[in-house]
Scaffold this active site. Structure first.
Site, PDB file in Angstrom:
ATOM      1  N   ASP A  39      25.904  76.768  27.206  1.00 54.71           N
ATOM      2  CA  ASP A  39      26.841  77.876  27.448  1.00 54.71           C
ATOM      3  C   ASP A  39      27.045  78.109  28.949  1.00 54.71           C
ATOM      4  OD1 ASP A  39      26.738  78.425  24.625  1.00 54.71           O
ATOM      5  OD2 ASP A  39      24.873  79.508  24.974  1.00 54.71           O
ATOM      6  N   GLU A 207      33.300  81.684  18.447  1.00 59.67           N
ATOM      7  CA  GLU A 207      32.611  82.420  19.516  1.00 59.67           C
ATOM      8  C   GLU A 207      33.048  81.894  20.884  1.00 59.67           C
ATOM      9  OE1 GLU A 207      28.573  81.912  18.343  1.00 59.67           O
ATOM     10  OE2 GLU A 207      28.560  79.757  18.645  1.00 59.67           O
TER      11      GLU A 207
END
Length: 316
Positions: A39, A207
Site C-alpha cells: 500500500d 478499497e
C-alpha cells in the site's frame, strides 16, 4: 547521409552515458535496493523520492536517484495513546495504507489503524514542515468506525481539487468508497460523506481510492478483489472518471463505479501477482505494490509513468 546519421548516433550515445539514459524513467521504472512495500504512497522532495507504506509505525523508503531505494526510520516510534481507544484489538504499531502529500506549506500524512476483516477502524493524521526535516506531529483522530456503520475507515487519500480545496477519500468493502470535504485549517472533515464507488460482487471487495485531476476530469482509481495473500492474491487496479469530484464515476463502457463499474488498468502477470494499493502522483506517476512470484510472494514496490490516451483514459 549514412555517415552523418552514424556520427549523430554516436554523439547521442555519448550524451546518454554522460547524463543518464532518459529511458530509465520511461514506462515501468527499473528499481533496485530495498523494495519491500505494501500500500505505498509516494512524494518527491528536492531531488529525493520518498515512499511510505503499511507496516510497523509506517515504513519509509528513500531514493536519491529514482532507482535505488533504501529504508529510512519509521514515522511513529511509539503509539499515540488514542489508537487503543478506537481500535482496542490493533496489533501493536501495525499501521496501514498511509498517504503523503504537500498542501498549504506542510506535509500531511493520513493513515489507518484496524484489524483484518473488521470495520472497527480509525484514520489518523500526522504533519511535518517537510519530510526531510522529520519531527512528525500527531494531529490525532480524523474519523473512525466502531462496527455499527456500513463503511470502513481505512485507506485514506488526501485529494486537492481543481480549485485547491482539500478532500478525503477512503473506504474498504461494506458499502464501498467515500469522500468528504476537509477544513483547510484542521485538515479534518467538515461535511457529510458521499459514496463514490461500491461493489456487490466478490464480497464487496473494493478499497484503496486514489483520485487525480487531469484535463477536466477527476479519475478515481481503486483496488478490487483479494489482497494480502501472496501469489494467491487476485487484487487488480480499476478506474473511472467524472466531471465532478463527488461523482458519478463511470468506466470506459459507461458503467457507474457505484454499480460494479471500473475499467481494469492492471491485473498482474506471471511474475507480479495482485497489483494494487495504488497512489497517483501529479497525474503522471503511479506507485503500487505487487506480489513477487519469484520471491515467495513478497509484496514489492512498483513505479510506472502514468500516460493518457487521446480520448483521455489512463494507461502505462
Amino acid at each position: 547521409m549514412k555517415r552523418k546519421f552514424g556520427i549523430l548516433f554516436i554523439a547521442l550515445t555519448i550524451m546518454a552515458a554522460a547524463f543518464g539514459d532518459a529511458r530509465s524513467y520511461a514506462a515501468h521504472w527499473g528499481l533496485s535496493g530495498d523494495l519491500g512495500a505494501h500500500d505505498p504512497t509516494i512524494m518527491k522532495e528536492g531531488n529525493s523520492w520518498y515512499v511510505f507504506s503499511t507496516g510497523e509505525g509506517i515504513q519509509g523508503l528513500r531514493s536519491d536517484d529514482g532507482k535505488n531505494f533504501y529504508r529510512i526510520p519509521q514515522i511513529f516510534l511509539t503509539a499515540p495513546s488514542w489508537w487503543k481507544n478506537y481500535v482496542p484489538n490493533q496489533k501493536p504499531m501495525d499501521v496501514w495504507a498511509p498517504d503523503v502529500k504537500s498542501y498549504n506549506g506542510k506535509v500531511w500524512m493520513y493513515y489507518s489503524i484496524s484489524t483484518f476483516g473488521s470495520n472497527v477502524s480509525a484514520i489518523g493524521l500526522a504533519s511535518a514542515s517537510s519530510i526531510g526535516a522529520g519531527s512528525w506531529k500527531d494531529e490525532g483522530i480524523v474519523l473512525s468506525t466502531n462496527g455499527t456503520q456500513n463503511y470502513n475507515a481505512i485507506d485514506p487519500e488526501l485529494v486537492i481539487d481543481a480549485n485547491g480545496e482539500p478532500w478525503l477519500a477512503f473506504g474498504s468493502f461494506w458499502s464501498g468508497l467515500k469522500l468528504t470535504k476537509l477544513d483547510k485549517n484542521t485538515m479534518k472533515p467538515t461535511g457529510s460523506l458521499t459514496s463514490i464507488a461500491r461493489r456487490t460482487v466478490n464480497d464487496g471487495a473494493i478499497e484503496a481510492p486514489s483520485i487525480t485531476y487531469h484535463n477536466g476530469y477527476y479519475y478515481l482509481f481503486a483496488s478490487i478483489d483479494k489482497c494480502c495473500s501472496g501469489v494467491n492474491s487476485t487484487y487488480k487496479m480499476v478506474y473511472g472518471r467524472s466531471k465532478s469530484i463527488t461523482g458519478p464515476y463511470v468506466d470506459k463502457n459507461g458503467v457507474s463505479m457505484m454499480n460494479n463499474g471500473g475499467t481494469i488498468l492492471d491485473a498482474g502477470n506471471a511474475r507480479w501477482k495482485g497489483p494494487g494499493g495504488q497512489d497517483i502522483y501529479n497525474a503522471n506517476l503511479i506507485v503500487r505494490h505487487a506480489y513477487d512470484a519469484e520471491d515467495e510472494g513478497r509484496p514489492k514496490l512498483m513505479i510506472s509513468d502514468l500516460k493518457w490516451t487521446s480520448d483521455g483514459w489512463p494507461t502505462y
